[in-house]
Motif scaffolding. Structure first.
Motif, PDB file in Angstrom:
ATOM      1  N   HIS A  13       0.778  -1.003   0.134  1.00 27.48           N
ATOM      2  CA  HIS A  13       0.073  -0.158   0.035  1.00 27.48           C
ATOM      3  C   HIS A  13       0.837   1.112  -0.079  1.00 27.48           C
ATOM      4  CE1 HIS A  13       1.022   0.026   4.217  1.00 27.48           C
ATOM      5  NE2 HIS A  13       0.881   1.414   4.256  1.00 27.48           N
ATOM      6  N   GLY A  14       0.272   2.363  -0.211  1.00 23.07           N
ATOM      7  CA  GLY A  14       0.889   3.702  -0.008  1.00 23.07           C
ATOM      8  C   GLY A  14       1.448   4.512  -1.153  1.00 23.07           C
TER       9      GLY A  14
ATOM     10  N   ARG B  38       9.513  -1.292   6.902  1.00 25.47           N
ATOM     11  CA  ARG B  38       9.048  -1.226   5.680  1.00 25.47           C
ATOM     12  C   ARG B  38      10.517  -1.435   4.932  1.00 25.47           C
ATOM     13  NH1 ARG B  38       7.771   4.577   3.283  1.00 25.47           N
ATOM     14  NH2 ARG B  38       9.442   3.929   1.842  1.00 25.47           N
ATOM     15  N   HIS B  53       5.684  -3.170   2.858  1.00 26.64           N
ATOM     16  CA  HIS B  53       5.668  -2.822   4.241  1.00 26.64           C
ATOM     17  C   HIS B  53       5.238  -4.310   4.882  1.00 26.64           C
ATOM     18  CE1 HIS B  53       4.456   1.287   3.361  1.00 26.64           C
ATOM     19  NE2 HIS B  53       4.144   0.907   2.127  1.00 26.64           N
TER      20      HIS B  53
END
Lengths: 738, 134
Positions: A13-14, B38, B53
């Motif tokens: 994600h992100g 991460r 992540h």
């Protein structure tokens, strides 16, 4: 719930991973938009996410391979046993997408949680191609792959490598994917319940039914066949574009509404249709729209079939209903015999009959028992000769009947019911037994889409032509059915008691000719086949007891002779039939049938003089079959530009020939007087067919287009002697007269 | 009318496989990024192309993807039951039960300490990943 999708969303994600999109294939909305939007547009919105297939920074992970549970809704009985989910895996979508957008710069991977060995069918075949690696270690198909139960390292490696992959997709790989999709869709075509057998119906429905008049029907259909839009999307990706080809097909017939496959005239010629098919809930929509039985409630009522899911129950008791029909002596099958409770069409309909009904051996045994009863019922079975009757009896007793039995029995029970064989089988052995059955029409076959060696447009054009031809034939038989009814009610029920007694049989002479309103008259215009039947008793030598000469003398005596024949005494005047003096001898002057003319009176006198000459040793029966020609030539006929419209069909005389044939068959099948005379083996039959021995202006280019040689480029005859032989031979063969 | 219910054994296999894959990916992400939360993956020129992540030690990250309920021993058992054979089931149950036992007051180091296995160099996450990979 797709935990693998959720986890990948968490891990990747992100904003640090721009352009990386993770899609849940097990989500219904995602599935829907991938198939219905993702294969149509280069900038689709997939479940709320805007994507761009031309974006080379875009990387898509589709998580899951199997379609969502229940995505195809409540399935129709027609789809029972068909394994279709395997054709709509994410792997299939990826292959279809790559076929549709081979130059897309976006990279797409399917994350299949299962080991590769667990895939089957289409998914396995496509997976093998998409998971394959080139010698360089990169995926064989650029920017597209299937990763089975991958590790996180595999996923990351693909994401990193695909970004740098700028290769073009080779044309042969695209073709390989397309071929694999199509061949998996259409394999096992001879299996009763194969996807290939429903594919044709779903694609043809897309072909005919998106216009306003039929939209309601199509919506009713798609509610039950939610599979269809996905199937059509896949077909489109493979280059099969139903809508586009429909447009081009539309342009060839101005009289045909866009949705229909038949013209208005043909639609009007068919009062109704009954579909008898175990997949009727699948096929009815295409057929209903193609015939033009849509657009209003009244139109829809012209189409009858079994309610969804009720076919087996209703079809199972068909032998009992047919048995009751035979026992009652009723001559015609009505729609209620086929679909119980429905009497709306009565006996005026075309039956579309599937061959492979899957009703089992018990049904077949009942049909065989019915067949034996029919053979011994005393019913007139016109399509059977002595030999074929014996063969059928052996077949029935031996229990070796197959799928062809039901059509044959129906054709025998009701010889004027038009029956269009509505089957996908291409097997000769299933069609061959129908050859001698005049009311079984085998022109149209449901499409079986296999290798698609010819373009879809061509396939549709051929199907369309065959369909129209089949319906034209059916309309012709229906017209004869109506004529038979009319004749049966009026002229034909000649009481066998009217037959004069004879120990040595009778000479039956049928004098028949055709006539039509002037061809310059715009259709519809009347056409007629008619004449007289003279039945004379024979003496011991086999000669008529009232001779030809006696008949001729009587006609001369009464002033009722207007023509000439080869047996006429030499002192009779012979008419001059030359191009310059085209006329019948004295006919034009005396036989005037217009209002106030004496034609009818003279005709009555002529008939009276023959009856007088026959006395108690013969009988005279006038007859006529009258129909109306709805158009100059059938819609399927392509007429060259230099051919005048009213000449086209006239040259072939197809309608007139059919009418003559129908009139003759009606007389020989239905007249109890003639049947009674024919029971005596000494009886002889002669059919005199009027020929035009006068000149008509020919059109050589049209004639030659049909392979007809015009020997004398100046003139032609219409009904020629060979027509007479052919019609006579055909009629006698059908009537079973030696 | 006959209504058919889709009944495809492949669906069940995929569901089971998806759960197994999900848990394995969680373990791998934890392992790849550990001890950080991460990790950037770089191309040959040293430019980042991807960021991974970690689920870390937050119980929700381990339980929520399965959508079976709040982290607890009971839900840990439910998730473990999706893993197929016994060694996988036992390993997953042990890991998730341990993670479910994390309390809000603990810091990350305390939680990692709980994941350690006596007399073994691997912690519970790595052990579970190995069990799921076999």
């Amino acid at each position: 719930m797709n935990p693998a999708f959720n986890v990948l969303g968490l891990i990747l994600h992100g904003p640090a991973n721009p352009g990386t999109h993770i899609l849940d294939y097990r989500d219904k909305k995602t599935f829907d938009s991938l198939w219905l939007t993702g294969l149509e547009s280069t900038t689709p919105t997939i479940n709320g996410t805007n994507l761009d297939w031309t974006d080379d920074h875009q990387r898509i992970l589709i998580v899951g391979n199997e379609p969502p549970d229940g995505i195809f809704g409540e399935l129709s009985a027609s789809l029972k046993g068909i394994s279709f989910r395997g054709h709509f895996t994410a792997t299939s979508w990826l292959a279809a997408w790559k076929v549709k957008f081979p130059d897309s710069k976006t990279s797409v991977a399917v994350i299949d949680p299962r080991e590769s060995a667990l895939a089957s069918g289409a998914a396995r075949a496509l997976q093998t191609i998409l998971a394959a690696r080139a010698a360089s270690g990169r995926t064989l198909v650029p920017r597209a792959t299937v990763l089975n139960a991958p590790g996180l390292a595999d996923i990351c490696q693909w994401l990193a490598a695909s970004k740098a992959d700028q290769r073009a997709t080779p044309a042969h790989l695209r073709e390989l994917l397309k071929f694999t999709i199509w061949s998996e869709l259409t394999s096992e075509r001879e299996q009763h319940h194969a996807l290939s057998n429903v594919l044709g119906a779903l694609l043809l429905l897309a072909q005919v039914g998106t216009r306003s008049a039929s939209r309601g029907l199509v919506e009713a259909h798609t509610a039950r066949f939610s599979l269809q839009p996905y199937l059509v999307a896949m077909a489109r990706a493979c280059g099969i574009t139903p809508d586009a080809t429909r447009e081009s097909a539309d342009s060839d017939d101005g009289d045909r509404p866009p949705d229909w496959w038949v013209g208005r005239d043909l639609n009007r010629a068919i009062p109704g249709a009954v579909l008898f098919d175990d997949m009727s809930d699948l096929w009815r929509w295409f057929l209903q729209i193609a015939l033009g039985f849509c657009g209003s409630e009244a139109e829809a009522k012209r189409f009858v079939t079994t309610a969804p899911g009720q076919f087996r129950e209703m079809a199972g008791t068909l032998p009992d209903r047919l048995d009751a029909l035979i026992q009652s002596g009723r001559e015609r099958i009505v729609s209620g015999d086929l679909v119980p409770g429905d009497l709306s069409l009565q006996d005026q309909f075309v039956l579309f009959l599937d061959l492979r009904l899957g009703l089992g051996t018990e049904f077949q045994r009942c049909l065989e028992a019915l067949g034996l009863k029919l053979l011994h019922s005393g019913r007139n079975l016109p399509w059977l000769t002595d030999a074929s009757r014996a063969a059928l009896e052996d077949e029935l007793q031996g229990g070796k009947t197959g799928e062809t039995l039901l059509p044959r029995l129906l054709a025998l029970i009701d010889p004027t019911l038009p029956i269009v064989i509505f089957s996908s089988t291409h097997r000769r052995e299933l069609i061959e037994p129908f050859r001698d059955y005049g009311n079984l029409i085998t022109t149209f076959r449901k499409p079986v889409l296999s290798g698609m060696t010819s373009p879809w447009a061509e396939t549709v054009r051929e199907l369309h032509g065959d369909f129209v031809s089949a319906v034209e034939q059916a309309a012709g038989i229906l017209r004869a059915r109506q004529i038979f009814r009319s004749l049966h009610a009026k002229a034909v029920p000649c009481d066998p008691a009217g037959l004069p007694a004879s120990e040595h049989g009778w000479l039956i002479e049928i004098f028949i000719d055709e006539s039509e309103e002037p061809t310059e008259t715009q259709p519809p215009r009347s056409l007629c086949a008619g004449g007289v039947i003279v039945v004379r008793t024979l003496n011991r030598q086999g000669l008529p007891e009232v001779s030809d000469v006696q008949l001729l003398h009587k006609l001369v005596e009464r002033g009722c002779l207007w023509g000439w024949c080869v047996d006429m005494p030499g002192n009779f005047h012979r008419p001059s039939n030359t191009p310059a003096t085209r006329r019948y001898y004295k006919k034009g002057a005396k036989l005037d049938f217009s209002t106030g003319g004496r034609g009818s009176q003279l005709l009555e006198e002529m008939l009276g003089s023959i009856r007088e000459a026959l006395g108690g040793k013969g009988v005279l029966i006038p007859f006529a079959a009258i129909d109306r020609r709805s158009r100059d030539y059938p819609s399927w006929m392509e007429v060259p530009g230099n051919v005048r419209w009213h000449e086209a069909e006239k040259l072939l005389d197809a309608s007139l020939r059919k009418l003559v044939l129908h009139a003759l068959e009606t007389l020989l099948f239905r007249s109890r007087l003639l049947r009674s005379a024919l029971e005596n083996p000494a009886t002889r039959v002669a059919i005199d067919l009027g020929i035009r021995d006068y000149p008509c202006r020919p059109n050589p280019s049209l004639a030659e287009a049909f392979g007809i040689e015009v020997r004398n480029r100046g003139w032609r005859a219409s009904f020629q002697s060979e027509d007479g032989y052919q019609i006579t031979a055909e009629t006698l063969a059908r009537a079973g007269i030696p | 009318m006959i209504t058919l219910v889709e009944d495809d054994p492949e669906k069940a296999i995929e569901k089971e496989s998806a759960s197994l894959l999900a848990l394995r990916l969680l373990c791998e992400a934890w392992e790849f990024t550990s001890p950080n939360s991460r990790m950037d993956i770089l191309d040959s020129k040293g430019n980042p192309v991807l960021t991974i992540h970690s689920p870390g030690t937050e119980p929700r990250n381990w339980f929520d993807p399965f959508d079976l309920g709040e982290p607890s021993g009971e839900i840990a058992k439910k998730i473990a039951s999706l893993m197929g054979d016994k060694p996988k089931l036992e390993a997953v149950e042990k890991l998730l039960t341990t993670i479910a036992s994390f309390t809000a007051g603990e810091n990350n180091e305390e939680r990692i300490e709980k994941l350690k296995v006596c007399d073994h160099p691997d912690n519970l996450v790595i052990k579970t990943r190995k069990a799921l990979t076999s």
